[in-house]
Write a protein that holds these residues in place. Structure first.
Motif, PDB file in Angstrom:
ATOM      1  N   TYR A 207       0.807  -1.221   0.000  1.00  0.00           N
ATOM      2  CA  TYR A 207       0.000   0.000   0.000  1.00  0.00           C
ATOM      3  C   TYR A 207       0.842   1.273   0.000  1.00  0.00           C
ATOM      4  CZ  TYR A 207      -3.024  -3.752   1.616  1.00  0.00           C
ATOM      5  OH  TYR A 207      -3.687  -4.943   1.732  1.00  0.00           O
ATOM      6  N   GLU A 208       2.146   1.134  -0.111  1.00  0.00           N
ATOM      7  CA  GLU A 208       3.020   2.315  -0.077  1.00  0.00           C
ATOM      8  C   GLU A 208       2.772   3.220  -1.279  1.00  0.00           C
ATOM      9  OE1 GLU A 208       7.089   1.200   0.208  1.00  0.00           O
ATOM     10  OE2 GLU A 208       6.983   0.665   2.338  1.00  0.00           O
ATOM     11  N   GLY A 209       2.670   4.522  -1.009  1.00  0.00           N
ATOM     12  CA  GLY A 209       2.546   5.499  -2.070  1.00  0.00           C
ATOM     13  C   GLY A 209       1.173   5.609  -2.688  1.00  0.00           C
ATOM     14  N   ILE A 210       0.190   4.950  -2.112  1.00  0.00           N
ATOM     15  CA  ILE A 210      -1.177   5.066  -2.631  1.00  0.00           C
ATOM     16  C   ILE A 210      -2.149   5.282  -1.476  1.00  0.00           C
ATOM     17  CG2 ILE A 210      -0.633   3.511  -4.548  1.00  0.00           C
ATOM     18  CD1 ILE A 210      -2.470   1.435  -3.188  1.00  0.00           C
ATOM     19  N   ASP A 211      -3.327   5.723  -1.832  1.00  0.00           N
ATOM     20  CA  ASP A 211      -4.420   5.845  -0.868  1.00  0.00           C
ATOM     21  C   ASP A 211      -5.364   4.685  -1.147  1.00  0.00           C
ATOM     22  OD1 ASP A 211      -6.191   6.701   1.016  1.00  0.00           O
ATOM     23  OD2 ASP A 211      -6.872   8.479  -0.086  1.00  0.00           O
ATOM     24  N   PRO A 212      -5.179   3.544  -0.458  1.00  0.00           N
ATOM     25  CA  PRO A 212      -5.942   2.348  -0.800  1.00  0.00           C
ATOM     26  C   PRO A 212      -7.388   2.424  -0.313  1.00  0.00           C
ATOM     27  CG  PRO A 212      -4.630   1.927   1.142  1.00  0.00           C
ATOM     28  CD  PRO A 212      -4.276   3.323   0.682  1.00  0.00           C
ATOM     29  N   LEU A 213      -8.185   1.515  -0.799  1.00  0.00           N
ATOM     30  CA  LEU A 213      -9.528   1.358  -0.272  1.00  0.00           C
ATOM     31  C   LEU A 213      -9.440   0.912   1.181  1.00  0.00           C
ATOM     32  CD1 LEU A 213     -11.066  -0.666  -3.253  1.00  0.00           C
ATOM     33  CD2 LEU A 213     -11.449   1.757  -2.762  1.00  0.00           C
ATOM     34  N   THR A 214     -10.504   1.163   1.927  1.00  0.00           N
ATOM     35  CA  THR A 214     -10.592   0.707   3.312  1.00  0.00           C
ATOM     36  C   THR A 214     -11.742  -0.275   3.443  1.00  0.00           C
ATOM     37  OG1 THR A 214     -12.150   2.429   3.999  1.00  0.00           O
ATOM     38  CG2 THR A 214      -9.788   2.971   4.091  1.00  0.00           C
ATOM     39  N   ALA A 215     -11.755  -1.004   4.547  1.00  0.00           N
ATOM     40  CA  ALA A 215     -12.867  -1.915   4.824  1.00  0.00           C
ATOM     41  C   ALA A 215     -14.187  -1.156   4.854  1.00  0.00           C
ATOM     42  CB  ALA A 215     -12.623  -2.636   6.149  1.00  0.00           C
ATOM     43  N   GLN A 216     -14.147   0.068   5.375  1.00  0.00           N
ATOM     44  CA  GLN A 216     -15.356   0.897   5.426  1.00  0.00           C
ATOM     45  C   GLN A 216     -15.888   1.183   4.029  1.00  0.00           C
ATOM     46  OE1 GLN A 216     -16.976   1.894   8.176  1.00  0.00           O
ATOM     47  NE2 GLN A 216     -18.465   3.265   7.216  1.00  0.00           N
ATOM     48  N   ASP A 217     -14.991   1.478   3.091  1.00  0.00           N
ATOM     49  CA  ASP A 217     -15.413   1.751   1.713  1.00  0.00           C
ATOM     50  C   ASP A 217     -16.224   0.584   1.149  1.00  0.00           C
ATOM     51  OD1 ASP A 217     -14.006   4.183   1.680  1.00  0.00           O
ATOM     52  OD2 ASP A 217     -12.180   3.215   0.945  1.00  0.00           O
ATOM     53  N   ILE A 218     -15.719  -0.623   1.335  1.00  0.00           N
ATOM     54  CA  ILE A 218     -16.378  -1.802   0.768  1.00  0.00           C
ATOM     55  C   ILE A 218     -17.646  -2.136   1.544  1.00  0.00           C
ATOM     56  CG2 ILE A 218     -16.077  -4.204   0.079  1.00  0.00           C
ATOM     57  CD1 ILE A 218     -14.322  -2.040  -1.368  1.00  0.00           C
ATOM     58  N   ALA A 219     -17.602  -1.959   2.866  1.00  0.00           N
ATOM     59  CA  ALA A 219     -18.791  -2.224   3.677  1.00  0.00           C
ATOM     60  C   ALA A 219     -19.950  -1.316   3.273  1.00  0.00           C
ATOM     61  CB  ALA A 219     -18.461  -2.040   5.156  1.00  0.00           C
ATOM     62  N   GLU A 220     -19.639  -0.061   2.940  1.00  0.00           N
ATOM     63  CA  GLU A 220     -20.702   0.853   2.514  1.00  0.00           C
ATOM     64  C   GLU A 220     -21.352   0.381   1.211  1.00  0.00           C
ATOM     65  OE1 GLU A 220     -19.072   4.782   2.343  1.00  0.00           O
ATOM     66  OE2 GLU A 220     -18.741   4.896   4.512  1.00  0.00           O
ATOM     67  N   ILE A 221     -20.548  -0.192   0.321  1.00  0.00           N
ATOM     68  CA  ILE A 221     -21.095  -0.700  -0.939  1.00  0.00           C
ATOM     69  C   ILE A 221     -21.918  -1.959  -0.689  1.00  0.00           C
ATOM     70  CG2 ILE A 221     -20.443  -1.730  -3.165  1.00  0.00           C
ATOM     71  CD1 ILE A 221     -18.062   0.306  -3.116  1.00  0.00           C
ATOM     72  N   ILE A 222     -21.439  -2.827   0.200  1.00  0.00           N
ATOM     73  CA  ILE A 222     -22.214  -4.020   0.558  1.00  0.00           C
ATOM     74  C   ILE A 222     -23.565  -3.615   1.144  1.00  0.00           C
ATOM     75  CG2 ILE A 222     -22.298  -5.946   2.196  1.00  0.00           C
ATOM     76  CD1 ILE A 222     -19.230  -6.226   1.717  1.00  0.00           C
ATOM     77  N   LEU A 223     -23.554  -2.622   2.016  1.00  0.00           N
ATOM     78  CA  LEU A 223     -24.808  -2.137   2.596  1.00  0.00           C
ATOM     79  C   LEU A 223     -25.736  -1.600   1.508  1.00  0.00           C
ATOM     80  CD1 LEU A 223     -26.395  -1.495   5.241  1.00  0.00           C
ATOM     81  CD2 LEU A 223     -25.372   0.782   5.128  1.00  0.00           C
ATOM     82  N   PHE A 224     -25.179  -0.838   0.572  1.00  0.00           N
ATOM     83  CA  PHE A 224     -25.980  -0.302  -0.533  1.00  0.00           C
ATOM     84  C   PHE A 224     -26.611  -1.430  -1.342  1.00  0.00           C
ATOM     85  CE2 PHE A 224     -26.408   0.971  -4.969  1.00  0.00           C
ATOM     86  CZ  PHE A 224     -27.158   2.128  -4.870  1.00  0.00           C
ATOM     87  N   VAL A 225     -25.826  -2.439  -1.658  1.00  0.00           N
ATOM     88  CA  VAL A 225     -26.327  -3.580  -2.429  1.00  0.00           C
ATOM     89  C   VAL A 225     -27.468  -4.269  -1.682  1.00  0.00           C
ATOM     90  CG1 VAL A 225     -25.705  -5.890  -3.266  1.00  0.00           C
ATOM     91  CG2 VAL A 225     -24.167  -3.962  -3.688  1.00  0.00           C
TER      92      VAL A 225
END
Length: 256
Positions: A207-225
């Motif tokens: 993950y060095e040098g990038i702003d990666p996705l977080t668990a929260q990001d994916i959880a929000e999409i799962i909730l939306f789905v």
């Protein structure tokens, strides 16, 4: 609009990462939870935390998703209809090429990512089919859309999850049971530490040098789905951090 309050969700691999964050977002919406994972003490802590903060019930079960008999015993012990099955448990082990990889790593990935997901789907889908309602959500990966060097079996298992998701939807055609998949790219969780057998230096380098996705990001999409109207079925979502454009195309900022 909250369409989830009062429903019951089974979440596998709920002790950390995407599973934990998804469970917490479900709890915020008033979803009763049945959480599984291998770390019994962690599950107990999560249960106490969630029940103190949210007006829901939380049940837990500590077992290895690779053990079919344990999966069967778990499902037999569920006394309420399951509205949502979040097949989140999964992992990667190693990045060795096919001619050098460890057989045990292969078996662990196949047994967890494919067979464990199939066990839970096989055991919980009949009650959904009988009721004509329910939602199976599989956590896949962009590795299920694109293979890469060093990921021969991990990519293979996630391609399998994609195929299983599509075939499951077709098997349950006409029942109103929804089947979905969420396919993340680089997400900073315990994933890489597990992949590199606890080598935090190697894991951090992913993950060095990038702003990666977080668990929260994916959880929000799962909730939306999960929260779409009953007639809406989102089959898949592919999610990258902005710095990533494919499995092997990752822009790293040297100043970070």
């Amino acid at each position: 609009m909250n369409r989830l309050k009062g429903k019951t969700a089974v979440v596998t691999g709920a002790t950390s990462g995407i599973g934990l964050r998804s469970a917490e977002l479900f709890a915020e919406q008033g979803v009763n939870l049945i959480l599984t994972g291998r770390r019994e003490e962690r599950l107990k802590e999560i249960k106490l935390d969630f029940e103190s903060r949210f007006d829901i019930s939380v049940q837990t079960a500590a077992f290895d998703i690779r053990n079919r008999k344990a999966c069967e015993s778990f499902v037999e012990g569920i006394s309420v209809p399951v509205d949502i099955l979040l097949n989140n448990a999964g992992l990667a082990k190693g990045t060795d090429p096919v001619d050098q990889a460890d057989f045990e790593d292969w078996e662990t990935m196949i047994d967890t990512n494919v067979k464990g997901l199939l066990y839970m789907t096989r055991l919980l889908s009949p009650q959904m089919k009988e009721r004509g309602a329910g939602h199976i959500i599989n956590v896949g990966s962009t590795a299920g859309h694109e293979a890469y060097s060093g990921g021969v079996v991990y990519c293979g298992t996630k391609h399998a999850v994609k195929a299983i998701t599509e075939a499951t939807k077709k098997d349950l055609h006409g029942t109103n049971v929804r089947v979905s998949m969420v396919s993340p790219g680089l997400v900073e969780t315990e994933f890489s530490e597990v992949r590199f057998d606890g080598d935090k230096q190697k894991a951090d380098a992913v993950y060095e040098g990038i702003d990666p996705l977080t668990a929260q990001d994916i959880a929000e999409i799962i909730l939306f789905v999960a929260n779409r109207p009953p007639h809406v079925n989102i089959m898949d979502t592919v999610i990258y951090p902005v710095a990533q454009s494919s499995a092997t195309m990752v822009h790293r900022d040297e100043n970070e």
